[in-house]
Design an enzyme around this catalytic site. Structure first.
Site, short mmCIF file in Angstrom:
data_model
loop_
_atom_site.label_atom_id
_atom_site.label_comp_id
_atom_site.label_asym_id
_atom_site.label_seq_id
_atom_site.Cartn_x
_atom_site.Cartn_y
_atom_site.Cartn_z
N SER A 12 -50.47 -23.76 -59.40
CA SER A 12 -50.08 -22.71 -60.33
C SER A 12 -51.28 -21.83 -60.68
O SER A 12 -51.96 -21.34 -59.78
CB SER A 12 -49.43 -23.32 -61.57
OG SER A 12 -48.77 -22.32 -62.34
N GLU B 134 -38.83 -22.69 -57.25
CA GLU B 134 -39.89 -22.39 -58.21
C GLU B 134 -39.32 -21.94 -59.56
O GLU B 134 -39.78 -22.36 -60.63
CB GLU B 134 -40.80 -21.28 -57.66
CG GLU B 134 -41.59 -21.66 -56.44
CD GLU B 134 -42.90 -22.36 -56.77
OE1 GLU B 134 -43.17 -22.60 -57.97
OE2 GLU B 134 -43.65 -22.68 -55.82
N HIS C 171 -41.08 -25.47 -59.87
CA HIS C 171 -42.52 -25.28 -59.95
C HIS C 171 -43.17 -26.53 -60.56
O HIS C 171 -42.65 -27.10 -61.52
CB HIS C 171 -42.78 -24.06 -60.84
CG HIS C 171 -44.19 -23.62 -60.94
ND1 HIS C 171 -44.87 -22.98 -59.93
CD2 HIS C 171 -45.07 -23.68 -61.99
CE1 HIS C 171 -46.08 -22.67 -60.33
NE2 HIS C 171 -46.24 -23.10 -61.58
#
Length: 524
Positions: free
Chosen positions: A191, A309, A418
Site C-alpha cells: 500500500s 482491492e 486490499h
C-alpha cells in the site's frame, strides 16, 4: 528462547532466539525526532555503552488506529514521537544472507513495523534476513512548507520518507553484524509503503542501498491525490492558523497536539470533499517525479494487486460479520455516473478524459451497480497504474513480474480486499488477530507456503521461483501475464477485464490491444 548477542559499530545488542531464528526488536536507527528535531530530517543514532536489550518492539509513531486500518493492525501498545526503531529476524548471525526491508502501509497515517501481520520468522526460516521499520506518520511525517526547511539538509517536506532513507542507510552500515548481506537488499512494502518504495526508486534515492523491489498494491497516485509543494504548504499554513502559531513555530508544538489537531483539520476537509495534503509531497529536491511519469527503475521488480482491492473501502468485514468499510458504493445507475466522473477527476487527471458512458459500458459485464463500481475502482486506482509501472520496467529491459493475489476471504461473498496478501507473505494468517478474518484452513496454509517461497526466491535471486510447478513468466508488452495466486490452481493467466483496462489509455495503451491468454488458462 535463548539469548542472542551482536556487536555493531554503535554498541552491543541482546536479542532472542526461537526455533533457530534470531530476532532483535526495537533497535534505534535514528535519534528521537522530538523537541528541536521535530519536523526535521532524521539524525544518526548515538552509540550506547553496555549491552542494549532488543527483546521488545519500540513505540510506534503517534496515530489513531480505527476503521478499516484495524483489519491488518492489532491494537498498538506503545505510541510515541520517539518511534524510529526497526526490527530484525535473521537465520544466522554469521554468513551473508539476502535482506528484505519491509515498509508497512496505512496511508502514511497508521501502522508500524512490529505488527503481528509482518512478523519475519517464516521468511527468515528460508534464509532471508527480514527488517521491518517504523517511521513518522501523519502530521509528524508529512507536514511540508518552505518555512520548515531543515538548515542541515535543505529539505522542507517528506520527513517520514526521509526516515525510510535513514533506515536503509542503517541497514547498509550495520546489517552485516546480523548475518545480512548489504549488497543484496530487497526493498519491499504494501500500500502506501509500496508507493513510498517505488518513489524512492524512481527518484534515485538510496541508490546502492537496495538491489530489487517488491511493491504490493502500491497506490501510484498523481495530483490531485498526491500533493505538490504549494498545496502542501497551504495545508500546513491552515494547521498553523488553527493552532495560532507561525509555520516555523510548529516545531515547538507538542507532537501529540500536532497529531490531534491535524487529524481534526483533515476530517473537516474530507467532509467538505477536499483532500488533506501531507506526505508524499513533490518538493523538487527529494521527490522530483510522480510515479506515472518517472524514469524506469534500475532493479528487478515484483509488483501486483489483490483481486478485489476496492473491497477494503467498500465491503470489508472483520470475520464476525461486522463491516469495517468506511465508504459505500453507489446505490443505483443514477448515482453511478456522477461518482465515476468524480473518481476519474481524482485518479485519471489526464487529457483527454475518457467518456463516462463508454467507461460505464465497459464494466457492464461485472454485474450490478455495486460490483461495477468496485471493479472500476480497483482498475483505475490500483491495477492500471501498477501495470503501467510494470510495463515501463519491461519496456526498458528491466526484469519485471506481475501477480494477482486471489485468496477468497470468508464472508457473505468471496472477497480478496486490499492488504489481504500481507499475512500470506509473512505466514501470519493464523495469528489470533488475523485468523478469524482469513480462515485457518489447509488451503490458506498451502497458499501462504507458496507465496513465502516465491517471495524468498525473489529476495535470494532477483526473480520469483516457479509456482505450482509452473515458471513465473516475465511481464512483456507482447505477453502481459500475471501469476494468479489462488488456492486451487495458482498459475499464469491473461489480465482480466481487458475492456475495462482499455478505458485508461494513459496507463495501458501500449498493450491492452492484444493480451493473449496464458498457457492452458482461460482469461480471468
Amino acid at each position: 528462547m535463548n539469548p542472542s548477542l551482536v556487536t555493531t559499530p554503535l554498541g552491543r545488542l541482546s536479542g532472542l532466539c526461537t526455533g533457530g531464528i534470531h530476532r532483535f526488536l526495537g533497535v534505534p536507527y535514528a535519534r528521537p525526532p522530538v523537541g528541536p528535531l521535530r519536523l526535521r530530517s532524521p539524525q544518526p543514532t548515538l552509540p550506547w555503552t553496555g549491552i542494549r536489550p532488543a527483546h521488545d518492539a519500540g513505540a510506534a509513531s503517534l496515530q489513531t488506529l480505527a476503521g478499516q486500518q484495524q483489519w491488518l493492525n492489532a491494537p498498538i501498545e506503545h505510541l510515541s514521537e520517539d518511534c524510529l526503531f526497526l526490527n530484525i529476524w535473521t537465520p544466522s548471525l554469521t554468513g551473508r544472507h539476502p535482506v528484505m526491508v519491509w515498509i508497512h502501509g496505512g496511508q502514511t497515517r497508521n501502522g508500524h513495523g512490529a505488527s503481528p501481520a509482518s512478523d519475519g520468522q517464516a521468511l527468515a526460516a528460508l534464509g532471508v534476513v527480514v527488517v521491518t521499520i517504523n517511521y513518522r506518520l501523519g502530521a509528524l511525517g508529512g507536514l511540508a512548507h518552505p518555512g520548515l526547511e531543515d538548515p542541515a539538509t535543505g529539505f522542507c517536506a517528506n520527513w517520514g520518507l526521509q526516515d525510510k532513507l535513514a533506515a536503509l542507510a542503517w541497514v547498509a552500515e550495520h546489517i552485516g553484524a546480523f548475518g545480512g548481506d548489504p549488497g543484496r537488499v530487497t526493498l519491499a512494502g504494501q500500500s502506501s509503503g509500496a508507493a513510498n518504495a517505488v518513489m524512492l526508486a524512481q527518484n534515485s534515492l538510496a541508490s546502492g542501498h537496495f538491489h530489487a523491489l517488491i511493491a504490493q498494491s502500491p497506490p501510484l497516485f498523481r495530483p490531485p491525490m498526491f500533493a505538490e509543494l504549494a498545496d502542501a504548504a497551504a495545508y500546513t499554513e491552515a494547521l498553523a492558523r488553527r493552532l495560532g502559531v507561525a509555520v516555523p513555530a510548529l516545531r515547538q508544538v507538542a507532537g501529540s497536539v500536532l497529531q490531534t489537531e491535524e487529524q481534526a483539520l483533515a476530517r473537516t476537509l474530507t467532509a467538505e470533499g477536499r483532500r488533506p495534503h501531507t506526505a508524499p509531497v513533490r518538493d523538487g529536491r527529494l521527490l522530483r517525479h510522480w510515479p506515472f511519469d518517472a524514469p524506469a527503475i534500475g532493479v528487478p521488480l515484483l509488483a501486483g494487486w489483490t483481486r478485489h482491492e476496492a473491497d477494503f473501502w467498500f465491503h470489508l468485514q472483520d470475520g464476525q460479520g461486522h463491516s469495517l468499510a468506511p465508504l459505500r458504493e453507489p446505490d443505483d445507475a443514477a448515482e453511478l455516473a456522477p461518482r465515476v466522473q468524480r473518481l476519474m477527476a481524482q485518479h485519471y487527471a489526464f487529457t483527454p478524459a475518457p467518456d463516462t458512458a463508454a467507461v460505464l459500458d465497459a464494466y457492464t459485464a461485472s454485474g450490478g451497480v455495486p460490483q461495477r463500481w468496485r471493479d472500476l475502482y480497483t482498475d483505475l486506482v490500483f491495477r492500471a497504474p501498477i501495470l503501467q509501472l510494470i510495463n515501463r520496467q519491461a519496456a526498458h529491459g528491466q526484469p519485471a513480474w506481475a501477480y494477482e493475489f486471489a485468496y477468497p476471504l470468508p464472508g457473505d461473498r468471496p472477497s480478496t480486499p486490499h492488504a489481504a496478501d500481507v499475512p500470506f507473505v509473512f505466514g501470519t494468517h493464523r495469528h489470533p488477530h488475523l485468523a478469524p478474518k482469513i480462515g485457518a484452513t489447509g488451503a490458506a496454509d498451502a497458499l501462504s507456503a507458496t507465496v513465502i517461497r516465491a517471495w524468498a526466491d525473489f529476495v535470494h535471486h532477483g526473480a520469483p521461483g516457479p509456482v505450482n510447478g509452473t515458471a513465473w513468466p516475465r511481464f512483456t508488452a507482447a505477453q502481459p501475464l500475471a501469476m494468479v495466486l489462488e488456492p486451487a490452481h495458482p498459475g499464469p493467466a491473461a489480465l482480466s477485464r481487458p475492456a475495462g483496462l482499455a478505458c485508461w489509455p494513459a496507463y495501458t495503451a501500449p498493450w491492452t490491444e492484444a493480451a493473449p491468454a496464458g498457457p492452458d488458462r482461460e482469461p480471468l
